[in-house]
Write a protein that holds these residues in place. Structure first.
Motif, mmCIF file in Angstrom:
data_model
loop_
_atom_site.group_PDB
_atom_site.id
_atom_site.type_symbol
_atom_site.label_atom_id
_atom_site.label_comp_id
_atom_site.label_asym_id
_atom_site.label_seq_id
_atom_site.Cartn_x
_atom_site.Cartn_y
_atom_site.Cartn_z
ATOM 1 N N ASP A 1 114.205 111.594 -23.999
ATOM 2 C CA ASP A 1 114.992 110.600 -24.335
ATOM 3 C C ASP A 1 116.496 111.014 -24.279
ATOM 4 O OD1 ASP A 1 116.465 111.330 -27.420
ATOM 5 O OD2 ASP A 1 114.599 112.544 -26.626
ATOM 6 N N THR B 1 120.280 111.235 -13.122
ATOM 7 C CA THR B 1 119.108 110.455 -12.487
ATOM 8 C C THR B 1 118.321 110.183 -13.891
ATOM 9 O OG1 THR B 1 117.796 112.363 -12.117
ATOM 10 C CG2 THR B 1 119.073 111.377 -10.112
ATOM 11 N N HIS B 2 118.860 110.414 -14.806
ATOM 12 C CA HIS B 2 117.895 110.175 -16.055
ATOM 13 C C HIS B 2 117.685 108.857 -16.492
ATOM 14 C CE1 HIS B 2 116.569 110.221 -20.138
ATOM 15 N NE2 HIS B 2 116.213 111.281 -20.088
ATOM 16 N N ASP B 3 116.299 108.164 -16.577
ATOM 17 C CA ASP B 3 115.978 106.840 -16.696
ATOM 18 C C ASP B 3 117.014 106.065 -17.760
ATOM 19 O OD1 ASP B 3 114.145 107.125 -14.633
ATOM 20 O OD2 ASP B 3 112.486 107.320 -15.838
ATOM 21 N N ASP B 4 117.124 106.752 -18.790
ATOM 22 C CA ASP B 4 117.917 106.093 -20.055
ATOM 23 C C ASP B 4 119.568 106.210 -19.920
ATOM 24 O OD1 ASP B 4 115.521 105.589 -21.105
ATOM 25 O OD2 ASP B 4 115.483 107.223 -22.476
ATOM 26 N N ASN C 1 123.247 105.022 -18.887
ATOM 27 C CA ASN C 1 123.934 103.667 -18.567
ATOM 28 C C ASN C 1 124.859 103.903 -17.397
ATOM 29 O OD1 ASN C 1 126.100 104.547 -19.645
ATOM 30 N ND2 ASN C 1 125.616 103.926 -21.429
ATOM 31 N N LYS D 1 126.169 107.800 -16.290
ATOM 32 C CA LYS D 1 125.607 108.272 -14.819
ATOM 33 C C LYS D 1 127.117 108.654 -14.255
ATOM 34 C CE LYS D 1 121.258 106.429 -14.167
ATOM 35 N NZ LYS D 1 120.241 105.787 -13.405
#
Length: 149
Positions: free
Chosen positions: A10, A116-119, A121, A125
């Motif tokens: 997370d 590259t973390h999915d969560d 924004n 990023k």
């Protein structure tokens, strides 16, 4: 020791771990500055430390916005990052910079993963990518300079 920072499931845990990482890095930079004998090296390392201080400020802002915990001190890894520098100081500036290069390896890896973390924004990023570029620049300088000493 390879870092696991950037593998968090997370976003808030990622930010908390990056704050720890930056606090540990700042402590290692303080130790490095106090142990280096070459004044020009000290000056360059102090500039790199300023980048870490700026990264920490942005991470604290992101933590405030996302509700993540922003620790006020480093974690147990701080002993490792500063201890490597203290031991290397027995062998001179080149060894100190090589020890710091290994610390920078961890920050590069952490920001590569964070970017590259999915969560994450778009704003976070963009920050992670800027921090990654800073860390790569630090690491490259440490490597080149250590080899030339």
């Amino acid at each position: 020791m390879a870092t696991t920072v950037g593998n968090e499931g997370d976003f808030n845990s990622l930010i908390t771990d990056l704050v720890y990482l930056e606090r540990d890095a700042i402590a290692a930079y303080d130790s490095t500055i106090s142990h280096l004998s070459d004044a020009s090296f000290k000056s360059q390392v102090a500039q790199f430390k300023d980048d870490h201080l700026q990264h920490l400020e942005v991470l604290k802002e992101i933590a405030d916005e996302s509700g993540a915990v922003a620790p006020i001190e480093g974690d147990m890894k701080q002993m490792l990052t500063t201890g490597k520098v203290a031991l290397a100081s027995l062998m001179g500036d080149g060894a100190i910079l090589k020890a710091m290069k290994t610390n920078e390896d961890d920050t590069v890896t952490a920001y590569e993963r964070a970017s590259t973390h999915d969560d994450a924004n778009p704003r976070s990023k963009a920050f992670f990518e800027k921090a990654l570029a800073d860390e790569q620049r630090h690491r490259d300088w440490m490597q080149r300079t250590a080899e030339s000493v």
